[in-house]
Design a protein around this motif. Structure first.
Motif, PDB file in Angstrom:
ATOM      1  N   GLU B 102       0.817  -1.217   0.000  1.00  0.00           N
ATOM      2  CA  GLU B 102       0.000   0.000   0.000  1.00  0.00           C
ATOM      3  C   GLU B 102       0.851   1.268   0.000  1.00  0.00           C
ATOM      4  O   GLU B 102       0.495   2.270  -0.621  1.00  0.00           O
ATOM      5  CB  GLU B 102      -0.934   0.002   1.218  1.00  0.00           C
ATOM      6  CG  GLU B 102      -2.070  -0.992   1.095  1.00  0.00           C
ATOM      7  CD  GLU B 102      -2.694  -1.361   2.433  1.00  0.00           C
ATOM      8  OE1 GLU B 102      -3.715  -2.051   2.430  1.00  0.00           O
ATOM      9  OE2 GLU B 102      -2.139  -0.962   3.485  1.00  0.00           O
ATOM     10  N   LEU B 106       0.745   4.198  -3.011  1.00  0.00           N
ATOM     11  CA  LEU B 106       0.203   5.514  -2.697  1.00  0.00           C
ATOM     12  C   LEU B 106       0.402   6.577  -3.791  1.00  0.00           C
ATOM     13  O   LEU B 106      -0.556   7.246  -4.192  1.00  0.00           O
ATOM     14  CB  LEU B 106       0.792   5.979  -1.359  1.00  0.00           C
ATOM     15  CG  LEU B 106      -0.056   6.911  -0.514  1.00  0.00           C
ATOM     16  CD1 LEU B 106      -1.460   6.375  -0.320  1.00  0.00           C
ATOM     17  CD2 LEU B 106       0.610   7.125   0.836  1.00  0.00           C
ATOM     18  N   PRO B 107       1.640   6.754  -4.338  1.00  0.00           N
ATOM     19  CA  PRO B 107       1.811   7.790  -5.369  1.00  0.00           C
ATOM     20  C   PRO B 107       0.932   7.533  -6.581  1.00  0.00           C
ATOM     21  O   PRO B 107       0.442   8.477  -7.203  1.00  0.00           O
ATOM     22  CB  PRO B 107       3.293   7.681  -5.753  1.00  0.00           C
ATOM     23  CG  PRO B 107       3.939   6.885  -4.693  1.00  0.00           C
ATOM     24  CD  PRO B 107       2.900   6.075  -4.014  1.00  0.00           C
ATOM     25  N   ILE B 109      -1.998   6.156  -6.554  1.00  0.00           N
ATOM     26  CA  ILE B 109      -3.364   6.555  -6.206  1.00  0.00           C
ATOM     27  C   ILE B 109      -3.512   8.060  -6.385  1.00  0.00           C
ATOM     28  O   ILE B 109      -4.467   8.539  -6.984  1.00  0.00           O
ATOM     29  CB  ILE B 109      -3.690   6.149  -4.760  1.00  0.00           C
ATOM     30  CG1 ILE B 109      -3.751   4.634  -4.656  1.00  0.00           C
ATOM     31  CG2 ILE B 109      -5.011   6.766  -4.317  1.00  0.00           C
ATOM     32  CD1 ILE B 109      -3.986   4.115  -3.261  1.00  0.00           C
TER      33      ILE B 109
END
Lengths: 790, 232
Positions: B102, B106-107, B109
């Motif tokens: 996760e 993140l980047p 997302i």
């Protein structure tokens, strides 16, 4: 992204269990209070709103003039003559209905006799209230003078079934009635409730005062239904002219008031509605919202206190391209998740508490799970609470600049010499302190009223309704009771000792200035031994005496009555009560009846022939209570077999008069306790966080020689300062507020020094214990561990 | 790729003014691996932060592929950053509440990459970084070296044009440190431009060029011949 946010929220909850526990406990308590409030407010607001036809129904109100151009009281009692006249002369009315006040009367199906609430009404009542008929119909239900309408539970009580139309019932062991209809039970939140309803025509047989059309006896309710589109003001105007031209000698101005508002706004001053139970609803709303706010403050404080930990996350996310909006959204998601959990717990808790709450407040609340609005309301609560609790932390945390937050220990900028968190703690404790003060003052006022001399010796005093055979055989009953030794004195009277309902103005006395008396007097019709039985103090003269036959034309005055009449030496003076001449034979000290915190109307007590009402007995204290009760019950059952024996103890009757104050006291205790609990929980969280943050500092200090006490002081001082600020703000404020509340009582205590002292010490003590628990832990930690920690 | 002219940055507190950058001029070519060195407080971290659009200088010019970045609005800076830059920090800065997978995701997302594409890209980079069997772990369950690998993976998953590393080996022992440096070299060889701040001459020796700062000035530059041959 949303899923990820939820995941982060749940994991961060699990990682910070103490904070999560504090937040969830606080929010659950706050939300439970809020839910109960919502139910209670809905219940109160729906009073008499179960049926659309009630919107056009008005009650006729009566103003009681004080003789000086003002109005002393307003009530819903009217005369018998009013309704027929209105029916005839006001075309704006769709229907007019006379209705009796409810009274507990005997109704029997064969051997099964019960005392239940009875009312009499004209058939137009069916146009006013939307009763649902299970059998029978509104056109015929009250047509026959000997008909009776039962509620479903009354039918079940009497017959064990619902299809009882046509069955026979016996009223007061005297009259035979036929069941013409069964209706669904009336909701608890409706006024003018009854268990069984009988026709007005029958009332005229039972009570002659209902038959005679008069303008002086205000013992009946009149309801009106306006035609659609008619404004109540126009009716009020025509009412005034109509009353003047009708030639009635009634000087009591009438006005109409919406039935649906009567319950919540039924308190009148100078003939104007100035509130009523709505105040209780508002108070309750404020309390529950306050509690919820306290829980939200806990959330805000713990969230921002932990900002240091979250700052790095914010920094990383910003570096990776998160914009502020997405971060705000993330933190709001976190508070929403917390609220959702708390709401679920709160619903469960409310479900557990509702039965207790219902019996406490004497209401009928339930959660409508199959009701769309319930779920919508719950959703609204989650959103509202989530946003309330989450928005400040969300905007605060997401505002961190990247570099500062990545470095972690960069000091946060401050605009004011104090932080928002400190302000919030002060707000919390202000609320808590105010509730403590309120609780103490309410308690003090209740005990003040309780300890006011009643003027009656209530111990060993019991009362019993005078009904059935006893009405005609009272003298024999009295003789037998006295002979049995169970009772040392007793009398019968038209009204109960603690509640009088026979107000009248038709009285004249020597030296009276005005042409007509406008002051409301109260009349008690009785026999011998009124003073002796009650233990009321005589100020002058004597009680009625069987030895003097002229006493049947005598009258006793209350001290207040003598004062209002302005009689210097009242004994022997002849006054006129409702047209009858009576000689004053005694003046007695005022005693407490109706509202214990108010001065009562002046009162006259006179000998009257037996018409039923109440018997009051002084038990013989030489025998045990059980023996006395058993003896009375045995004789009563023998002489009056159709009626159950109902003895009420006067000390309980008087205690019951403080019911609404007792309720207020109870609520303020519950809410005060909750407020303190939540505030202390929050404080505990903050202190433990602060202790954790300063572990290293404390370690260094310990190494350098600081004692346990030094450390505890260090940790406590900052928080105790906040509590002190809260006390300085809240104590004067709440004292002023409670003083205003006290002014509402004619007889009231004052906010004293000890109230303030107790509130202050209690708050400080609780805060100190909360802080101390943590401080001890922090101070005791092994200094080396503390130093290794960083 | 990067042209920096006359950058000026002053930190002010109530009592002291500190000049962090005092007229810096610098150029970074595409595919270069530049180390910035200098004593504590010389402004090297500030320079890196400015290059990463995390901080704003008072004056000067910063052009990235012919776009002037210093005049951009905050939102555009943030958008530019997430599209073109990856960061590696000394203290890793992984998010404790997120798993390895996760964290790396993140980047993507934030760049609004769709889920299946994300999964593909993350798995690719995890494989490349040799942390496949760790992707369900939380950061605190990994060793420092492993954490930094995750951080590097996170910096790269978005395929940025520029990777900014702030003392990437500062919190690692020498074995793990070397591992990370080799990883950066490898990336550089595959074409990623890297700017790294470091204290360590050893680490700097992995780069093509070393820029020395002191008191906010560039005082010297040195081409690392052993590694820059192929560039020239």
């Amino acid at each position: 992204m949303f899923k990820l946010n939820i995941r982060i929220a749940l994991r961060s909850l699990l990682r910070n269990k103490p904070a999560a526990l504090i937040n969830i406990t606080g929010l659950t308590i706050g939300l439970t209070a809020c839910l109960m409030l919502l139910l209670y407010v809905t219940y109160e607001r729906n009073f008499d709103r179960h049926d659309a036809r009630t919107t056009r129904v008005y009650g006729v109100m009566t103003n009681v003039p004080d003789g000086k151009g003002g109005i002393t009281a307003t009530f819903d009692g009217t005369t018998t003559a009013l309704a027929p006249m209105l029916r005839q002369s006001l075309p704006a009315l769709e229907a007019v209905c006379r209705l009796s006040y409810g009274s507990i009367r005997l109704i029997a199906s064969g051997e099964h006799a019960f005392k239940k609430e009875a009312r009499f009404a004209e058939p137009e009542i069916f146009q006013m209230y939307g009763y649902r008929f299970l059998s029978g119909d509104s056109t015929t239900a009250l047509a026959d003078p000997h008909s009776v309408v039962l509620t479903a539970s009354m039918a079940k009580t009497l017959f064990g079934r619902l299809d009882v139309t046509g069955s026979r019932l016996r009223y007061q062991d005297q009259y035979d009635l036929k069941v013409t209809a069964v209706i669904e039970d009336l909701p608890l939140n409706s006024s003018n409730r009854f268990d069984y309803l009988m026709p007005w025509l029958f009332y005229e047989t039972v009570d002659p005062s209902a038959k005679e059309l008069n303008w002086t006896n205000y013992s009946f309710i009149t309801l009106l239904k306006l035609k659609p589109g008619i404004a109540p003001e126009t009716v009020n105007k025509s009412l005034v002219t109509l009353l003047k031209s009708s030639g009635s000698d009634s000087e009591q101005p009438h006005f109409i008031f919406p039935l649906q508002r009567l319950h919540l706004y039924g308190k009148f001053e100078q003939g104007r509605s100035v509130g009523g139970d709505i105040e209780q609803v508002r108070l309750f709303t404020a309390l529950a919202l306050g509690i919820l706010l306290l829980a939200c403050i806990n959330f805000m404080n713990l969230a921002t206190a932990r900002a240091g930990r979250r700052a790095r996350e914010v920094g990383v996310k910003k570096t990776l391209g998160a914009d502020r909006r997405s971060l705000v959204f993330q933190f709001l998601t976190e508070s929403m998740v917390l609220c959702l959990i708390s709401v679920a717990l709160a619903v469960a808790l409310a479900e557990l508490l509702i039965p207790a709450f219902n019996s406490l407040l004497r209401v009928q609340l339930n959660v409508g799970y199959f009701n769309g609005t319930t779920w919508l309301a719950l959703l609204a609560i989650v959103l509202f609470t989530g946003i309330l609790a989450g928005s400040y932390p969300a905007f605060y945390l997401s505002s961190f600049n990247v570099i500062g937050s990545l470095k972690r220990n960069a000091p946060l900028r401050r605009f004011l010499p104090f932080s928002m968190r400190q302000v919030l703690v002060v707000v919390q404790f202000c609320f808590a302190v105010s509730l403590i003060v309120a609780t103490l003052v309410i308690y003090k006022q209740i005990s003040y009223i309780k300890n006011r001399p009643l003027g009656v010796e209530v111990q060993a005093l019991v009362e019993m309704p005078l009904e059935g055979n006893l009405k005609t055989r009272f003298e024999l009953f009295k003789k037998r009771l006295l002979a049995s030794g169970a009772v040392s004195a007793m009398y019968q009277s038209s009204v109960k000792l603690a509640h009088h309902s026979s107000n009248f103005t038709d009285i004249r006395w020597p030296g009276m200035q005005a042409a007509v008396n406008r002051v409301m007097f109260n009349k008690v019709g009785t026999g011998y031994d009124f003073i002796k039985t009650n233990g009321i103090k005589m100020l002058a003269g004597r009680d009625f005496s069987p030895a003097l036959p002229t006493d049947s034309g005598g009258v006793l005055l209350s001290a207040r009555a003598a004062k209002i009449m302005g009689l210097k030496d009242p004994l022997g003076k002849v006054i006129q009560v409702m047209g009858e001449r009576r000689t004053v034979i005694g003046v007695f000290a005022d005693y407490v009846w109706d509202e214990p915190a108010k001065t009562n109307n002046p009162m006259v007590v006179q000998m009257e022939p037996l018409r039923g009402g109440s018997m009051t007995m002084r038990l013989n204290t030489a025998h045990s209570l059980e023996d006395n009760i058993a003896a009375i019950s045995k004789i009563a059952r023998e002489m009056n077999p159709a009626y159950p024996v109902e003895l009420s103890f006067m000390n309980q009757v008087y205690a019951g008069k403080l019911e609404s104050e007792r309720l207020l006291g109870l609520l303020s205790r519950i809410f005060g306790g909750l407020a303190i609990l939540i505030s202390c929980l929050g404080l505990y969280g903050l202190v433990s966080f602060s202790a954790e943050q300063r572990t290293r500092e404390f370690g260094v200090r310990r190494v350098l020689g600081a004692t346990l006490l030094n450390i505890m002081q260090l940790l406590s001082a900052a928080f105790l300062k906040l509590i002190a600020v809260a006390l300085v703000i809240a104590v004067p404020l709440s004292c002023a507020l409670m003083n205003t509340w006290l002014q509402g009582f004619e007889f009231h205590t004052s906010v004293s020094f000890w109230t303030i002292a107790v509130a202050t010490l209690l708050t400080l003590a609780l805060a100190l214990v909360t802080i101390g628990l943590q401080a001890v832990q922090a101070a005791r930690a092994n200094p080396v561990d503390a130093l290794k920690y960083e | 790729m990067i042209t920096i002219e006359n950058l000026q940055k002053v930190y002010k507190t109530e009592e002291i003014e500190t000049t962090a950058l005092n007229g810096i001029n610098m150029h970074v070519a595409e595919g270069e691996f530049v180390s910035i060195m200098g004593p504590s407080g010389c402004g090297k971290s500030t320079l890196l932060n400015v290059m990463g659009l995390l901080d704003k200088p008072e004056s000067g010019s910063y052009r990235f592929l012919d776009t002037e970045l210093l005049t951009l609005r905050d939102r555009d800076r943030s958008a530019f950053r997430k599209k073109n830059m990856g960061f590696v920090f000394q203290n890793f800065n992984l998010i404790d509440e997120l798993t390895v997978f996760e964290n790396i995701e993140l980047p993507l997302i934030y760049n609004k990459v769709n889920a299946s594409e994300r999964k593909k890209l993350v798995n690719e980079i995890i494989e490349r970084m040799n942390i496949v069997n760790r992707n369900k772990h939380f950061p605190q369950q990994l060793s420092g070296g492993q954490q930094q690998r995750v951080a590097v993976a996170r910096a790269l998953v978005n395929r940025p044009k520029l990777v900014l590393a702030d003392e990437p080996t500062g919190n690692l022992d020498s074995a793990h440190g070397n591992e990370v440096m080799e990883l950066l070299c490898e990336l550089n060889e595959q074409g990623t431009t890297i700017v790294m701040v470091t204290h360590s001459a050893h680490d700097a020796s992995f780069s093509n060029r070393i820029v020395n700062l002191k008191d906010g000035h560039v005082i010297s530059e040195k081409i690392n011949k052993s590694r820059s041959a192929e560039l020239i």
